[in-house]
Design an enzyme around this catalytic site. Structure first.
Site, PDB file in Angstrom:
ATOM      1  N   GLU A  15       1.220  -7.694  -2.926  1.00  0.00           N
ATOM      2  CA  GLU A  15      -0.353  -7.638  -4.148  1.00  0.00           C
ATOM      3  C   GLU A  15      -0.190  -8.884  -4.684  1.00  0.00           C
ATOM      4  O   GLU A  15      -0.826  -8.950  -5.851  1.00  0.00           O
ATOM      5  CB  GLU A  15      -0.618  -6.134  -4.254  1.00  0.00           C
ATOM      6  CG  GLU A  15      -1.518  -5.681  -3.692  1.00  0.00           C
ATOM      7  CD  GLU A  15      -1.369  -4.347  -4.368  1.00  0.00           C
ATOM      8  OE1 GLU A  15      -2.377  -3.491  -5.279  1.00  0.00           O
ATOM      9  OE2 GLU A  15      -0.774  -3.121  -3.853  1.00  0.00           O
ATOM     10  N   SER A 179      -2.802   0.149  -2.092  1.00  0.00           N
ATOM     11  CA  SER A 179      -3.465  -0.523  -1.612  1.00  0.00           C
ATOM     12  C   SER A 179      -3.949  -1.225  -0.189  1.00  0.00           C
ATOM     13  O   SER A 179      -3.810  -1.707   0.580  1.00  0.00           O
ATOM     14  CB  SER A 179      -4.042  -2.528  -2.354  1.00  0.00           C
ATOM     15  OG  SER A 179      -3.813  -2.896  -3.290  1.00  0.00           O
ATOM     16  N   TYR A 252      -8.970  -7.293   0.825  1.00  0.00           N
ATOM     17  CA  TYR A 252      -8.795  -8.288   0.286  1.00  0.00           C
ATOM     18  C   TYR A 252      -8.803  -9.848   1.112  1.00  0.00           C
ATOM     19  O   TYR A 252      -8.603 -11.031   1.006  1.00  0.00           O
ATOM     20  CB  TYR A 252      -6.775  -8.263   0.336  1.00  0.00           C
ATOM     21  CG  TYR A 252      -6.864  -7.104  -1.167  1.00  0.00           C
ATOM     22  CD1 TYR A 252      -7.561  -7.136  -2.096  1.00  0.00           C
ATOM     23  CD2 TYR A 252      -5.586  -6.929  -1.229  1.00  0.00           C
ATOM     24  CE1 TYR A 252      -7.040  -6.649  -3.051  1.00  0.00           C
ATOM     25  CE2 TYR A 252      -5.298  -5.357  -2.186  1.00  0.00           C
ATOM     26  CZ  TYR A 252      -6.215  -5.851  -2.771  1.00  0.00           C
ATOM     27  OH  TYR A 252      -5.820  -4.848  -3.710  1.00  0.00           O
ATOM     28  N   ARG A 292      -8.005   4.120 -11.832  1.00  0.00           N
ATOM     29  CA  ARG A 292      -8.892   4.899 -11.353  1.00  0.00           C
ATOM     30  C   ARG A 292      -8.384   5.337  -9.755  1.00  0.00           C
ATOM     31  O   ARG A 292      -8.008   5.905  -9.709  1.00  0.00           O
ATOM     32  CB  ARG A 292      -9.117   3.334 -10.238  1.00  0.00           C
ATOM     33  CG  ARG A 292     -10.641   3.429  -9.280  1.00  0.00           C
ATOM     34  CD  ARG A 292     -10.865   2.278  -8.227  1.00  0.00           C
ATOM     35  NE  ARG A 292      -9.876   2.396  -7.458  1.00  0.00           N
ATOM     36  CZ  ARG A 292      -8.346   1.302  -6.555  1.00  0.00           C
ATOM     37  NH1 ARG A 292      -9.506   0.351  -7.733  1.00  0.00           N
ATOM     38  NH2 ARG A 292      -8.335   1.960  -5.583  1.00  0.00           N
ATOM     39  N   ASP A 294      -9.152   7.613  -6.496  1.00  0.00           N
ATOM     40  CA  ASP A 294     -10.295   8.131  -5.415  1.00  0.00           C
ATOM     41  C   ASP A 294     -10.773   9.284  -4.836  1.00  0.00           C
ATOM     42  O   ASP A 294      -8.910   9.549  -4.660  1.00  0.00           O
ATOM     43  CB  ASP A 294      -9.458   6.502  -3.959  1.00  0.00           C
ATOM     44  CG  ASP A 294      -9.386   5.322  -4.350  1.00  0.00           C
ATOM     45  OD1 ASP A 294      -9.652   5.059  -5.979  1.00  0.00           O
ATOM     46  OD2 ASP A 294      -8.783   5.085  -4.278  1.00  0.00           O
ATOM     47  N   GLU A 309      -6.217   9.306  -4.255  1.00  0.00           N
ATOM     48  CA  GLU A 309      -4.808   8.454  -4.882  1.00  0.00           C
ATOM     49  C   GLU A 309      -4.906   8.458  -6.479  1.00  0.00           C
ATOM     50  O   GLU A 309      -6.875   8.173  -6.458  1.00  0.00           O
ATOM     51  CB  GLU A 309      -4.408   7.101  -4.015  1.00  0.00           C
ATOM     52  CG  GLU A 309      -5.036   6.629  -3.714  1.00  0.00           C
ATOM     53  CD  GLU A 309      -4.606   5.762  -2.943  1.00  0.00           C
ATOM     54  OE1 GLU A 309      -3.692   5.857  -2.161  1.00  0.00           O
ATOM     55  OE2 GLU A 309      -4.599   4.834  -2.520  1.00  0.00           O
ATOM     56  N   ASN A 311      -4.924   5.062  -8.943  1.00  0.00           N
ATOM     57  CA  ASN A 311      -4.197   3.278  -8.747  1.00  0.00           C
ATOM     58  C   ASN A 311      -3.866   3.642 -10.932  1.00  0.00           C
ATOM     59  O   ASN A 311      -4.855   3.295 -11.583  1.00  0.00           O
ATOM     60  CB  ASN A 311      -4.840   2.769  -8.621  1.00  0.00           C
ATOM     61  CG  ASN A 311      -4.985   1.411  -8.806  1.00  0.00           C
ATOM     62  OD1 ASN A 311      -4.242   0.861  -9.380  1.00  0.00           O
ATOM     63  ND2 ASN A 311      -5.140   0.512  -7.167  1.00  0.00           N
ATOM     64  N   GLY A 315      -7.316  -3.253  -9.520  1.00  0.00           N
ATOM     65  CA  GLY A 315      -7.406  -5.232  -9.924  1.00  0.00           C
ATOM     66  C   GLY A 315      -8.376  -4.789 -11.288  1.00  0.00           C
ATOM     67  O   GLY A 315      -9.973  -4.550 -11.039  1.00  0.00           O
TER      68      GLY A 315
END
Length: 359
Positions: A15, A179, A252, A292, A294, A309, A311, A315
Site C-alpha cells: 500500500e 486492504s 485501488y 475504521r 468493517d 475487521e 483498520n 486511508g
C-alpha cells in the site's frame, strides 16, 4: 507558534502508493487546520527523507534531505547537520510495518507523541484472528473460521476439510495483511487449496472464514481514546462491475470498482447497533485515535451483523472512506485532525505518568 506535525508515509507494504496519497491530503489539511506539516518519507529501502512541503503536496516530489531517527535523543538527525523534533508525529503508513505495531514501537522509543493506536492495539488490529477473538469475548458477533499456520501447511488436508464443513462461500485471507491483499472468495472445495496457497504468499498464517453470500459491507469510523470513543455514520460499500466483494482491485486499481452510499440505508436499530459495536470493538482492542471498523450484514436479515475487521490506520486521501464518513457525520477533515493531534498529546502524557520502573 504553530505546532509542528511530522507526517510519516511510504513504507514497504503493497500500500506504499496509497500511503503517499494519504500523506498529501493529511499535510494539506493539517496546514488548513493551523499546523505546520513536515512530510517524512520512508522509501521502500528504508532511507528516511524530510521533504519540502509544497513540492510534495502540489507535484508529488519525493526528493528531500536524508534523516535518521535518533532514539537516544528523541529526534531526527539530518544528514549534513541539524535535527528535527516535531511536536507530534502522524504515521500514515498503511499495511505491514506501518500499522502493525512495528513503526509504533520505534515512535515509542523516540518518545514523541504520535497519532493512532499504540504498539499492542496496532498489532492486535492487524491480526484478523486475534482481533476477532478479543471482539467475540466482548460479545461482538463474528463468523466461524479455520486457521492454517505455516507449520500445518504441508499436511493441511484435515483443516481444509473442516473449513469446507462451514459451508460455501468461504473467504480465504492472510491473517495479518490489510486492504484485502491476498483475499479470495471460494465457491467450491476444489478451489480452496489454491486460494490458501495464494494467501500464504503474503503471510505465514491464513484464515478461512465462512462467508455471507452477497453480504452488505458496512463501514463505520471511530474517533477517540480509551477515555471514550465516538462513531461516525455508517456507510455501505457496494462493489460494482465484475467485483463480487470489495477486493484490492476494486479499492485501488478500478476507478469505478465501488460505490459508497452515505449514509447506509439500514433499519434504525441496525444502524445504532453497528455504531455501538464499532466503538465497543475499538475500546476492547485498546484503540486510540482513529480506526475504521468493517462489518458484514446479511442481505436477507439486517438483524444479522458480523464484525469483519478493524483498520487502525485507514486511508486519508480525498476519496478515502474514513474522512468521508466523518464529513457526512458533520466533522470536517481539519476538525478530525485537530482532535487526533490532541488525543496523541494526551495519550503520551498519560503514558509518561505511568510507573514503569521499580522503585
Amino acid at each position: 507558534m504553530k505546532k509542528k506535525i511530522g507526517v510519516i508515509f511510504g513504507g514497504k507494504s503493497p500500500e506504499h502508493e496509497v500511503s503517499i496519497e494519504s500523506a498529501k491530503t493529511v499535510c494539506a489539511k493539517l496546514v488548513s487546520a493551523g499546523f505546520e506539516a513536515v512530510p517524512l518519507y520512508v522509501p521502500r529501502d528504508g532511507a528516511w527523507r524530510q521533504l519540502p512541503l509544497k513540492p510534495f503536496t502540489s507535484k508529488g516530489s519525493l526528493k528531500g534531505t536524508r534523516i535518521e531517527p535518533a532514539v537516544s535523543r528523541g529526534r531526527f538527525e539530518r544528514r549534513g547537520g541539524g535535527s528535527l523534533k516535531p511536536d507530534v508525529l502522524f504515521p500514515i503508513i498503511h499495511g505491514s510495518t506501518g500499522e502493525d505495531g512495528v513503526l509504533q514501537g520505534l515512535l515509542e522509543l523516540l518518545g514523541i507523541p504520535y497519532v493512532g493506536c499504540g504498539v499492542t492495539a496496532s498489532a492486535v488490529g492487524m491480526d484478523k484472528v486475534i482481533s476477532k477473538e478479543l471482539a467475540a469475548l466482548d460479545g461482538v458477533p463474528v463468523l466461524p473460521h479455520v486457521v492454517i499456520r505455516a507449520h500445518q501447511r504441508a499436511a493441511m488436508g484435515p483443516l481444509l476439510k473442516k473449513a469446507c464443513s462451514l459451508g460455501f462461500p468461504l473467504f480465504v485471507k492472510p491473517v495479518a495483511q490489510g486492504s484485502s491483499v491476498g483475499v479470495t472468495k471460494v465457491k467450491k472445495a476444489s478451489a480452496l487449496k489454491a486460494a490458501v496457497e495464494n494467501a500464504f504468499r503474503f503471510d505465514t498464517a491464513v484464515m478461512i472464514e465462512k462467508g455471507v453470500d452477497r453480504a452488505r459491507e458496512i463501514v463505520c469510523g471511530v474517533l477517540g481514546s480509551q477515555a471514550g470513543a465516538a462513531s461516525s455514520v455508517c456507510g455501505e460499500v457496494v462493489p460494482k462491475g465484475r467485483h463480487e466483494f470489495y477486493d484490492y482491485e476494486a479499492k485501488y486499481l478500478d476507478d469505478d470498482g465501488m460505490e459508497l452510499r452515505l449514509p447506509a440505508e439500514l433499519p434504525a436499530a441496525t444502524d445504532r447497533k453497528l455504531r455501538e459495536l464499532a466503538s465497543r470493538i475499538f475500546l476492547a482492542l485498546g484503540g486510540s485515535g482513529l480506526a475504521r471498523v468493517d462489518f458484514f450484514v446479511d442481505p436477507k436479515d439486517a438483524r444479522k451483523v458480523y464484525f469483519c475487521e478493524i483498520n487502525t490506520l485507514p486511508g486519508f486521501t480525498s476519496h478515502s472512506l474514513y474522512p468521508r464518513l466523518w464529513e457526512k457525520t458533520g466533522k470536517k477533515p481539519e476538525a478530525v485532525l485537530r482532535e487526533l493531534v490532541a488525543i496523541a498529546e494526551r495519550s503520551m502524557a498519560a503514558r509518561r505518568r505511568l510507573n514503569i520502573e521499580r522503585k
